[in-house]
Enzyme design. Sequence first.
Site, PDB file in Angstrom:
ATOM      1  CG  ASN A  12      -1.659   1.377   1.386  1.00 47.33           C
ATOM      2  OD1 ASN A  12      -1.904   1.954   0.527  1.00 47.33           O
ATOM      3  ND2 ASN A  12      -2.537   1.150   2.391  1.00 47.33           N
ATOM      4  CE  LYS A  14      -0.354   3.418   4.687  1.00 48.28           C
ATOM      5  NZ  LYS A  14      -0.312   3.601   6.040  1.00 48.28           N
ATOM      6  CG  HIS A  99      -6.039   1.832   4.903  1.00 44.97           C
ATOM      7  ND1 HIS A  99      -5.711   2.968   5.631  1.00 44.97           N
ATOM      8  CD2 HIS A  99      -5.291   1.025   4.763  1.00 44.97           C
ATOM      9  CE1 HIS A  99      -4.376   2.724   6.134  1.00 44.97           C
ATOM     10  NE2 HIS A  99      -4.197   1.398   5.635  1.00 44.97           N
ATOM     11  CD  GLU A 101      -3.170   5.602   6.494  1.00 43.42           C
ATOM     12  OE1 GLU A 101      -3.026   5.807   5.258  1.00 43.42           O
ATOM     13  OE2 GLU A 101      -2.411   5.211   7.185  1.00 43.42           O
ATOM     14  CD  GLU A 165      -4.136  -2.395   7.309  1.00 46.10           C
ATOM     15  OE1 GLU A 165      -2.689  -2.661   6.853  1.00 46.10           O
ATOM     16  OE2 GLU A 165      -4.556  -1.400   6.852  1.00 46.10           O
ATOM     17  N   GLY A 171       1.811   2.606  10.977  1.00 49.75           N
ATOM     18  CA  GLY A 171       2.724   3.554  11.120  1.00 49.75           C
ATOM     19  C   GLY A 171       3.447   3.899  12.067  1.00 49.75           C
ATOM     20  CB  SER A 203       4.486  -1.789  12.175  1.00 57.55           C
ATOM     21  OG  SER A 203       4.089  -0.317  12.737  1.00 57.55           O
TER      22      SER A 203
HETATM   23  P1  PGA Z   1       2.443   0.624   7.854  1.00 57.53           P
HETATM   24  O1  PGA Z   1       1.154   0.484   7.064  1.00 57.53           O
HETATM   25  O2  PGA Z   1       2.896  -0.688   7.285  1.00 57.53           O
HETATM   26  O3  PGA Z   1       3.110   1.672   7.414  1.00 57.53           O
HETATM   27  O4  PGA Z   1       2.127   0.411   9.501  1.00 57.53           O
HETATM   28  C1  PGA Z   1       0.088  -0.352   6.793  1.00 57.53           C
HETATM   29  C2  PGA Z   1      -1.018  -0.067   6.272  1.00 57.53           C
HETATM   30  O5  PGA Z   1      -1.571   1.248   6.563  1.00 57.53           O
HETATM   31  O6  PGA Z   1      -1.793  -0.591   5.429  1.00 57.53           O
END
Ligand code: PGA
Length: 245
Positions: A12, A14, A99, A101, A165, A171, A203
Site C-alpha cells: 500500500n 498510500k 482502510h 486512514e 490492521e 505506521g 508496521s
Molecule cells: P504500515 O501501514 O505498514 O506503514 O504500518 C500499513 C497500512 O496502513 O496498510
Amino acid sequence: MTHRTAPLVVANWKMNLDGRVAEDLARAIVASPAVGDRSVEVLLAPPFPYLERVAAVVRGTQVGVAGQDLHWEEAGPFTGAVSGSMLADTGATHVLVGHSERRERFGDDDEAVKRKHQAARRAGLDPILCVGESLASRDAGQATNVVLAQIDAVAPGTPTIIAYEPIWAIGTGRVATITQAAEIHAAIRRHLGAGARVLYGGSVTPDNAGSLLSEPEIDGILVGSASLAATSFLDILAAAGTQAP
Ligand code: PGA
C-alpha cells in the site's frame, strides 16, 4: 500446518512515490526471486495517477495491481472520485476498502465502506476489506467484537479478503504480537468460513514478516512504509517466499 496457498503480499503505497520511482520499484519487484518462483502473490496499490503505468510494468507476471479506494457510484458528478470500473480499466484486479486512514481522515463510515465493497464487486474487482480496532477498544477487551462488527456491517458471511490492521499498529512501529494477530485472524475465519483470506497489516517489516507469516492463521500481509523502498520490500518478499506451501 502450512498455508494452503502462497502468501499474498500487498504493498500500500498510500500518497507516496512519483511515477518514475513507482515504475522502477514495480520493475524491481517483478524481477525478485520470490515473484519469479511463484512462492508469493503480490499486489501493488499505487496512487490513482500511477495505476496504469504500474499495471503496464507488471502485466503478464505474478504481480497484480490494486486501487487504494473507490467511489460507490459508477459515474456522475463526483469531483475527484474514481469508480470501480475506472480502476478495472487501468488493469487493477483488486481494491482496498475501509482502510483506517479512509475511515478516520475521510469520514468513510460502515455504510460508505459497504457501498464501496459492493461497487467493487459490481466492477469485477476483488475488494480487500480493511478492519481493525483502536487502542481504546483493545484495552477495553473489545478487539474481536469491534473487528467482527466491522465485517458484519459490510459483508456479512461473504467469503472475501480481509486485512486485519489494528489502528495502533499502523505506521507506529508497534506491531501486534503473533498471538494477538492469530487470535483475531482465527475469530475472523470462524466467522466467515475457511474461504476467507485474512491478511495482517500494521508496521510489517523485513524483520517480522517471516514470523507473522509462519503463523498458519495469517494468509498474507499488507505493507505500508516498508513497501516504499526496494530494499525493504524485496526482503519482505524473500521472507514471505520461505513460507510458501
Ligand atoms: P504500515 O501501514 O505498514 O506503514 O504500518 C500499513 C497500512 O496502513 O496498510
